[in-house]
Design a protein around this motif. Structure first.
Motif, short mmCIF file in Angstrom:
data_model
loop_
_atom_site.label_atom_id
_atom_site.label_comp_id
_atom_site.label_asym_id
_atom_site.label_seq_id
_atom_site.Cartn_x
_atom_site.Cartn_y
_atom_site.Cartn_z
N MET A 293 0.83 -1.21 0.00
CA MET A 293 0.00 0.00 0.00
C MET A 293 0.86 1.26 0.00
O MET A 293 0.53 2.26 -0.65
CB MET A 293 -0.93 0.00 1.21
CG MET A 293 -2.10 -0.96 1.08
SD MET A 293 -3.17 -0.46 -0.31
CE MET A 293 -4.31 -1.86 -0.36
N GLU A 294 1.99 1.21 0.71
CA GLU A 294 2.90 2.36 0.72
C GLU A 294 3.43 2.63 -0.68
O GLU A 294 3.51 3.80 -1.11
CB GLU A 294 4.04 2.09 1.70
CG GLU A 294 4.96 3.29 1.88
CD GLU A 294 5.98 3.07 2.98
OE1 GLU A 294 7.12 3.55 2.82
OE2 GLU A 294 5.63 2.41 3.98
N ASN A 295 3.78 1.56 -1.41
CA ASN A 295 4.28 1.74 -2.77
C ASN A 295 3.20 2.31 -3.69
O ASN A 295 3.48 3.17 -4.54
CB ASN A 295 4.79 0.40 -3.32
CG ASN A 295 6.14 0.02 -2.76
OD1 ASN A 295 6.59 0.58 -1.78
ND2 ASN A 295 6.81 -0.93 -3.38
N LEU A 296 1.96 1.80 -3.56
CA LEU A 296 0.88 2.28 -4.42
C LEU A 296 0.55 3.75 -4.14
O LEU A 296 0.36 4.55 -5.06
CB LEU A 296 -0.37 1.42 -4.23
CG LEU A 296 -0.32 0.00 -4.82
CD1 LEU A 296 -1.62 -0.74 -4.54
CD2 LEU A 296 -0.06 0.04 -6.34
N ILE A 355 4.08 -1.98 -16.68
CA ILE A 355 4.41 -1.21 -15.48
C ILE A 355 4.85 -2.08 -14.31
O ILE A 355 5.46 -1.59 -13.36
CB ILE A 355 3.22 -0.33 -15.04
CG1 ILE A 355 2.02 -1.19 -14.65
CG2 ILE A 355 2.85 0.66 -16.10
CD1 ILE A 355 0.95 -0.38 -13.97
N PHE A 356 4.56 -3.40 -14.36
CA PHE A 356 4.94 -4.27 -13.24
C PHE A 356 6.33 -4.88 -13.41
O PHE A 356 6.79 -5.64 -12.55
CB PHE A 356 3.91 -5.40 -13.07
CG PHE A 356 2.57 -4.92 -12.62
CD1 PHE A 356 2.38 -4.44 -11.33
CD2 PHE A 356 1.49 -4.93 -13.49
CE1 PHE A 356 1.14 -3.99 -10.91
CE2 PHE A 356 0.24 -4.48 -13.08
CZ PHE A 356 0.07 -4.02 -11.79
N GLY A 374 9.21 -0.06 -7.67
CA GLY A 374 8.06 0.02 -6.74
C GLY A 374 6.91 -0.89 -7.11
O GLY A 374 6.42 -1.67 -6.28
N LEU A 375 6.46 -0.85 -8.36
CA LEU A 375 5.32 -1.67 -8.77
C LEU A 375 5.72 -3.13 -8.97
O LEU A 375 4.89 -4.03 -8.86
CB LEU A 375 4.68 -1.11 -10.04
CG LEU A 375 4.01 0.26 -9.88
CD1 LEU A 375 3.38 0.70 -11.19
CD2 LEU A 375 2.96 0.22 -8.77
N ALA A 376 7.01 -3.37 -9.27
CA ALA A 376 7.48 -4.76 -9.33
C ALA A 376 7.39 -5.40 -7.95
O ALA A 376 7.05 -6.58 -7.80
CB ALA A 376 8.91 -4.81 -9.84
#
Length: 407
Positions: A293-296, A355-356, A374-376
């Protein structure tokens, strides 16, 4: 006569008796084989054992019916073929007993009754037919079982190979993750020294530096900070696999509260609003979901629109795997569906999968800083939960992330 016709062996030393039997049993689909003596009958039976019944006269020269029957019964392949004796003299108990003792299943006294003979022959031929069908079914079953056994053996070999390959991949991944963790950790020390000495030079020698020198040292500090950020991201990415997976039933509001506290200054700077609507608790790995959640949210802050207050909407609901029709998810499992949407700059739809990827960035570094990990990390954490994540973006209309984790 068809190949499947039921065969009957007729044994009598008189041609007229053989013809009479065929007349009585005609038009029933039988195939008749004639033998004019006991010796002749034995010769025929040695070549062919597929007779449904033997109709045999008792009184024959050289070898009578009793002797012939006794010899037939000595063969393992022939002893189950039923024999009916036909005689005009079988009218004493002793004679009858001798007939049964020699292996007969029945006897008929001449002159023969056509109806009774037809009925008795029909009983034994039908029994033979049923046995043949049963034997054929057994052969088919055995053949099918052989095919299944062979297929199972081949499948077992393939599964063993797959298991071996999977185990090798697991070991390689663990080694790779361990290497990433150790390498990233070891890189921190020389990087720390670079930053320390650079800061000392800037503090003590700043007035003596030329403008070009000051610019170069500023760029060194910028590069080392970016390197530290990248190393920390790699450490986070590797820890997502290295650490044990301990699932707990957690209120997602507590996760969001932790993240909001960690990103308080960033959220205030963007005048951000986070709206939540959670259906129930989720079965998750708490510290990993905080990271997710922090990354998102950090991603939403980074790619927010400059002149628009950031709005993030996070919802959850319980769904059935059969209803969501996602190939990678089980139809027999219920999932917690978490949707995460923002009103940021978004991206073109063709980048939904891209994006992942690790180090994948859709925007230039001069516009948006970041490591591209981040999204990875988000995807890896969802994979650790045996779940699924996708993203749908639209330029200047934001991004929606859909996360599914088993409930």
């Amino acid at each position: 006569m068809g190949d499947n016709a039921i065969k009957i062996l007729l044994v009598d030393d008189k041609k007229e008796n053989l013809l009479s039997l065929q007349v009585v049993l005609a038009d029933r689909g039988y195939q008749f084989v004639e033998a004019t003596s006991g010796k002749d009958a034995l010769r025929i039976l040695l070549k062919n054992q597929d007779f449904a019944i033997i109709l045999m006269d008792v009184q024959m020269p050289l070898m009578d019916g009793f002797e012939t029957a006794e010899l037939i019964r000595q063969s393992d392949k022939l002893k189950h073929v039923p024999i009916i004796f036909l005689t005009a003299n079988m009218n004493t108990t002793e004679y009858i007993f001798k007939g049964y003792q020699s292996g007969a299943v029945d006897y008929m006294i001449k002159p023969l009754s056509p109806e009774i003979l037809q009925a008795k022959v029909m009983v034994f031929t039908e029994l033979f037919r049923k046995n043949q069908e049963l034997q054929k079914k057994e052969e088919e079953t055995n053949a099918l079982n052989e095919i299944i056994l062979k297929a199972n053996k081949e499948l077992a070999v393939q599964n063993a190979a797959i298991e071996k390959h999977a185990e090798e991949l697991r070991k390689k991944n663990m080694e790779l993750d361990a290497f990433t963790y150790i390498s990233s950790h070891d890189l921190q020390e020389p990087l720390r020294k670079i930053q320390t000495f650079t800061n000392l030079i800037l503090s003590n020698e700043y007035p003596n530096l030329s403008e070009n020198g000051k610019l170069k040292f500023d760029r060194i500090l910028y590069a080392t900070n970016r390197m530290r950020e990248l190393i920390n991201s790699l450490l986070t990415f590797s820890r997502a696999t290295l650490l044990d997976r301990k699932f707990e039933s957690v209120d997602l509001n507590s996760i969001i509260d932790d993240v909001k506290e960690a990103l308080r200054e960033n959220l205030l700077e963007k005048n951000a609003v986070i709206i939540t609507d959670f259906h129930d608790k989720a079965k998750i790995i708490p510290f990993q979901f905080v990271q997710l959640m922090e990354n998102l949210i950090h991603n939403a802050i980074k790619f927010s629109q400059p002149d628009l207050p950031l709005k993030v909407t996070i919802k959850s609901r319980l769904v059935s795997g059969a209803d969501i029709q996602i190939e990678k998810l089980s139809k027999e499992v219920n999932y917690c569906h978490i949707s995460f949407g923002d009103n940021g700059i978004g991206f073109e739809p063709q980048h939904n999968e891209k994006i992942f990827g690790v180090f994948q960035k859709l925007h230039g570094r001069d516009l948006y800083e970041g490591t591209g990990i981040g999204l990875a990390i988000v995807k890896k954490i969802v994979d650790n939960h045996n779940g699924y994540v996708d993203a749908m973006g639209e330029p200047m209309k934001g991004v929606t992330f859909n996360i599914y984790v088993p409930y």
